[in-house]
Motif scaffolding. Sequence first.
Motif, PDB file in Angstrom:
ATOM      1  N   GLY A  71       0.928  -1.178   0.254  1.00 62.43           N
ATOM      2  CA  GLY A  71      -0.007  -0.080   0.167  1.00 62.43           C
ATOM      3  C   GLY A  71       0.778   1.330  -0.039  1.00 62.43           C
ATOM      4  O   GLY A  71       2.145   1.230   0.140  1.00 62.43           O
ATOM      5  N   ALA A  72       0.210   2.343  -0.133  1.00 64.87           N
ATOM      6  CA  ALA A  72       0.891   3.629   0.035  1.00 64.87           C
ATOM      7  C   ALA A  72       1.206   3.912   1.265  1.00 64.87           C
ATOM      8  O   ALA A  72       0.754   3.549   2.240  1.00 64.87           O
ATOM      9  CB  ALA A  72       0.202   4.779  -0.747  1.00 64.87           C
ATOM     10  N   PRO A  73       2.269   4.922   1.472  1.00 62.71           N
ATOM     11  CA  PRO A  73       2.403   5.322   2.945  1.00 62.71           C
ATOM     12  C   PRO A  73       1.555   6.520   3.374  1.00 62.71           C
ATOM     13  O   PRO A  73       1.006   7.095   2.379  1.00 62.71           O
ATOM     14  CB  PRO A  73       3.778   6.075   2.734  1.00 62.71           C
ATOM     15  N   PHE A  74       1.152   6.649   4.548  1.00 61.82           N
ATOM     16  CA  PHE A  74       0.512   7.683   5.043  1.00 61.82           C
ATOM     17  C   PHE A  74       1.663   8.579   5.183  1.00 61.82           C
ATOM     18  O   PHE A  74       2.167   8.985   6.408  1.00 61.82           O
ATOM     19  CB  PHE A  74       0.035   7.227   6.506  1.00 61.82           C
ATOM     20  N   ASN A  75       1.933   9.341   4.226  1.00 61.58           N
ATOM     21  CA  ASN A  75       3.065  10.387   4.546  1.00 61.58           C
ATOM     22  C   ASN A  75       2.372  11.813   4.388  1.00 61.58           C
ATOM     23  O   ASN A  75       1.028  11.969   4.611  1.00 61.58           O
ATOM     24  CB  ASN A  75       3.778  10.322   2.868  1.00 61.58           C
ATOM     25  N   GLU A  76       3.028  12.932   4.195  1.00 62.88           N
ATOM     26  CA  GLU A  76       2.602  14.131   4.475  1.00 62.88           C
ATOM     27  C   GLU A  76       1.562  14.659   3.494  1.00 62.88           C
ATOM     28  O   GLU A  76       0.730  15.334   3.924  1.00 62.88           O
ATOM     29  CB  GLU A  76       3.883  15.290   4.432  1.00 62.88           C
ATOM     30  N   SER A  77       1.574  13.871   2.270  1.00 59.48           N
ATOM     31  CA  SER A  77       0.626  14.373   1.208  1.00 59.48           C
ATOM     32  C   SER A  77      -0.950  13.685   2.059  1.00 59.48           C
ATOM     33  O   SER A  77      -2.017  14.184   1.205  1.00 59.48           O
ATOM     34  CB  SER A  77       0.878  13.503  -0.107  1.00 59.48           C
ATOM     35  N   PHE A  78      -0.951  12.647   2.648  1.00 57.04           N
ATOM     36  CA  PHE A  78      -2.128  12.151   3.120  1.00 57.04           C
ATOM     37  C   PHE A  78      -2.720  12.799   4.369  1.00 57.04           C
ATOM     38  O   PHE A  78      -2.122  12.694   5.483  1.00 57.04           O
ATOM     39  CB  PHE A  78      -1.867  10.536   3.442  1.00 57.04           C
ATOM     40  N   TYR A  79      -3.769  13.470   4.234  1.00 58.04           N
ATOM     41  CA  TYR A  79      -4.357  14.337   5.022  1.00 58.04           C
ATOM     42  C   TYR A  79      -5.830  14.422   4.978  1.00 58.04           C
ATOM     43  O   TYR A  79      -6.116  14.895   3.814  1.00 58.04           O
ATOM     44  CB  TYR A  79      -3.634  15.379   5.408  1.00 58.04           C
ATOM     45  N   ILE A  80      -6.806  13.839   5.623  1.00 61.54           N
ATOM     46  CA  ILE A  80      -8.112  13.836   5.598  1.00 61.54           C
ATOM     47  C   ILE A  80      -8.689  14.572   6.465  1.00 61.54           C
ATOM     48  O   ILE A  80      -8.538  14.140   7.596  1.00 61.54           O
ATOM     49  CB  ILE A  80      -8.717  12.576   4.965  1.00 61.54           C
ATOM     50  N   GLN A  81      -9.915  15.224   6.219  1.00 63.13           N
ATOM     51  CA  GLN A  81     -10.495  15.903   7.077  1.00 63.13           C
ATOM     52  C   GLN A  81     -12.046  15.802   6.955  1.00 63.13           C
ATOM     53  O   GLN A  81     -12.514  16.140   5.725  1.00 63.13           O
ATOM     54  CB  GLN A  81     -10.181  17.496   7.294  1.00 63.13           C
ATOM     55  N   ASN A  82     -12.927  15.574   7.834  1.00 63.29           N
ATOM     56  CA  ASN A  82     -14.495  15.356   7.657  1.00 63.29           C
ATOM     57  C   ASN A  82     -14.721  14.469   6.373  1.00 63.29           C
ATOM     58  O   ASN A  82     -15.342  14.865   5.671  1.00 63.29           O
ATOM     59  CB  ASN A  82     -15.039  16.655   7.232  1.00 63.29           C
ATOM     60  N   ILE A  83     -14.115  13.264   6.444  1.00 61.67           N
ATOM     61  CA  ILE A  83     -14.196  12.462   5.424  1.00 61.67           C
ATOM     62  C   ILE A  83     -15.132  11.185   6.293  1.00 61.67           C
ATOM     63  O   ILE A  83     -14.805  10.846   7.010  1.00 61.67           O
ATOM     64  CB  ILE A  83     -12.906  11.823   4.663  1.00 61.67           C
ATOM     65  N   PRO A  84     -16.005  10.657   5.475  1.00 61.68           N
ATOM     66  CA  PRO A  84     -16.857   9.443   6.037  1.00 61.68           C
ATOM     67  C   PRO A  84     -15.709   8.251   6.080  1.00 61.68           C
ATOM     68  O   PRO A  84     -15.105   7.833   4.981  1.00 61.68           O
ATOM     69  CB  PRO A  84     -17.904   9.358   4.786  1.00 61.68           C
ATOM     70  N   LEU A  85     -15.961   7.464   7.027  1.00 66.12           N
ATOM     71  CA  LEU A  85     -15.408   6.079   7.199  1.00 66.12           C
ATOM     72  C   LEU A  85     -16.476   5.237   6.886  1.00 66.12           C
ATOM     73  O   LEU A  85     -17.571   5.220   7.642  1.00 66.12           O
ATOM     74  CB  LEU A  85     -14.768   5.989   8.498  1.00 66.12           C
ATOM     75  N   VAL A  86     -16.457   4.404   5.846  1.00 59.98           N
ATOM     76  CA  VAL A  86     -17.743   3.731   5.612  1.00 59.98           C
ATOM     77  C   VAL A  86     -17.360   2.036   5.550  1.00 59.98           C
ATOM     78  O   VAL A  86     -16.399   1.502   5.073  1.00 59.98           O
ATOM     79  CB  VAL A  86     -18.093   3.847   4.052  1.00 59.98           C
ATOM     80  N   PRO A  87     -18.344   1.366   6.399  1.00 60.08           N
ATOM     81  CA  PRO A  87     -18.027   0.022   6.510  1.00 60.08           C
ATOM     82  C   PRO A  87     -18.591  -0.539   5.074  1.00 60.08           C
ATOM     83  O   PRO A  87     -19.654  -0.294   4.246  1.00 60.08           O
ATOM     84  CB  PRO A  87     -19.218  -0.441   7.289  1.00 60.08           C
ATOM     85  N   ILE A  88     -17.694  -1.450   4.518  1.00 65.48           N
ATOM     86  CA  ILE A  88     -17.709  -2.045   3.210  1.00 65.48           C
ATOM     87  C   ILE A  88     -18.875  -2.801   3.273  1.00 65.48           C
ATOM     88  O   ILE A  88     -19.017  -3.694   4.464  1.00 65.48           O
ATOM     89  CB  ILE A  88     -16.462  -2.358   2.606  1.00 65.48           C
ATOM     90  N   ASP A  89     -19.510  -3.243   2.147  1.00 56.68           N
ATOM     91  CA  ASP A  89     -20.577  -4.214   2.183  1.00 56.68           C
ATOM     92  C   ASP A  89     -20.440  -4.967   0.785  1.00 56.68           C
ATOM     93  O   ASP A  89     -20.367  -4.605  -0.430  1.00 56.68           O
ATOM     94  CB  ASP A  89     -22.053  -3.483   1.915  1.00 56.68           C
ATOM     95  N   PRO A  90     -20.126  -6.411   0.727  1.00 58.40           N
ATOM     96  CA  PRO A  90     -20.051  -7.142   2.192  1.00 58.40           C
ATOM     97  C   PRO A  90     -18.974  -6.999   2.974  1.00 58.40           C
ATOM     98  O   PRO A  90     -17.866  -6.340   2.466  1.00 58.40           O
ATOM     99  CB  PRO A  90     -20.221  -8.536   1.539  1.00 58.40           C
ATOM    100  N   LYS A  91     -19.051  -7.128   4.177  1.00 63.89           N
ATOM    101  CA  LYS A  91     -18.120  -6.539   5.389  1.00 63.89           C
ATOM    102  C   LYS A  91     -16.438  -7.078   5.124  1.00 63.89           C
ATOM    103  O   LYS A  91     -15.714  -6.397   5.620  1.00 63.89           O
ATOM    104  CB  LYS A  91     -18.598  -6.966   6.784  1.00 63.89           C
ATOM    105  N   PHE A  92     -16.213  -8.394   4.430  1.00 64.70           N
ATOM    106  CA  PHE A  92     -14.965  -8.569   4.358  1.00 64.70           C
ATOM    107  C   PHE A  92     -14.164  -7.902   3.142  1.00 64.70           C
ATOM    108  O   PHE A  92     -13.122  -7.883   3.161  1.00 64.70           O
ATOM    109  CB  PHE A  92     -14.948 -10.107   4.231  1.00 64.70           C
ATOM    110  N   GLY A  93     -14.919  -7.517   2.433  1.00 57.90           N
ATOM    111  CA  GLY A  93     -14.302  -6.457   1.224  1.00 57.90           C
ATOM    112  C   GLY A  93     -13.715  -7.151   0.472  1.00 57.90           C
ATOM    113  O   GLY A  93     -12.594  -7.099  -0.113  1.00 57.90           O
ATOM    114  N   CYS A  94     -14.058  -8.702  -0.100  1.00 57.68           N
ATOM    115  CA  CYS A  94     -13.223  -9.435  -0.880  1.00 57.68           C
ATOM    116  C   CYS A  94     -13.815  -9.597  -2.216  1.00 57.68           C
ATOM    117  O   CYS A  94     -13.309 -10.058  -3.129  1.00 57.68           O
ATOM    118  CB  CYS A  94     -13.012 -10.786  -0.256  1.00 57.68           C
ATOM    119  N   LYS A  95     -14.836  -8.731  -2.462  1.00 56.06           N
ATOM    120  CA  LYS A  95     -15.608  -8.644  -3.910  1.00 56.06           C
ATOM    121  C   LYS A  95     -15.896  -7.079  -3.962  1.00 56.06           C
ATOM    122  O   LYS A  95     -16.091  -6.442  -2.897  1.00 56.06           O
ATOM    123  CB  LYS A  95     -16.489  -9.594  -4.084  1.00 56.06           C
ATOM    124  N   PRO A  96     -16.302  -6.738  -5.265  1.00 54.92           N
ATOM    125  CA  PRO A  96     -16.748  -5.300  -5.659  1.00 54.92           C
ATOM    126  C   PRO A  96     -17.704  -4.939  -4.626  1.00 54.92           C
ATOM    127  O   PRO A  96     -18.742  -5.714  -4.615  1.00 54.92           O
ATOM    128  CB  PRO A  96     -16.949  -5.248  -6.985  1.00 54.92           C
TER     129      PRO A  96
END
Length: 208
Positions: A71-96
């Motif tokens: 994966g990409a690093p959480f570096n200085e370019s990665f900064y999010i504010q007021n963004i939704p954290l969304v449980p994926i459906d289906p929950k294991f996230g192994c298919k689209p």
Amino acid sequence: MVLSNNILLEKCGVIMIIYNLIVPTYSGPNNLHLSDGTSPAEIIHGDLFFEITEPIELEYTYRIRPAKDFGAPFNESFYIQNIPLVPIDPKFGCKPPNNLDDIEGNIAFIERGECSFKKKTIIAEKAGARAVIITDISKENEDYFIEMIDDESEEDANIPAAFLMGKNGFMISKTLERLNRNFAIINLPINLTYTPIHKINQPPWLGW
Ligand SMILES: *[C@@H]1O[C@H](CO)[C@@H](O)[C@H](O)[C@H]1NC(C)=O
Ligand SMILES: *[C@@H]1O[C@H](CO)[C@@H](O)[C@H](O)[C@H]1NC(C)=O
């Protein structure tokens, strides 16, 4: 230890933080994070924090551990504010995902299981997620940080991925369900450079 999905995993001790006192509760084999004699700063090194600002029931600061080697690093370019954290459906996230529209542009919240950490990250990336937070809410793992390492498949993940301790994952997931919400709002990372450890707004269910 080798689990059924063929990923090598290392369990690291959960670090309990009580007034600057660090008490590791479990230290597995191949533990890369030395727990003895290291300072709080060293133990926390590499870990990040995010905060939930909505719903109010989840308004705390949560520690996450970035994937070790994919994966990409959480570096200085990665900064999010007021963004939704969304449980994926289906929950294991192994298919689209069925909730593609909700995942796109947001952070995917995924449960461990059924496929590798990297595969989940790649699938979320394809759905347009900016990053993924993966958790293991099973009873036996709920107290641990699990190192997420590469599964050696060819395809690369290009968004950041981090692991959230299961107890927190469980509470986030159950609280959203109970409130009938399909997302929380988060800031990631939050800068705790000048926050004393005991002032960090940790969730009460961790019992710290
Ligand atoms: C952060 O990482 C991304 C993805 O690897 C990269 O494109 C970007 O240039 C990096 N930013 C900094 C400031 O290093
Ligand atoms: C965190 O905040 C302090 C004080 O404002 C600042 O000096 C430091 O550079 C910040 N760290 C990051 C990673 O943004």
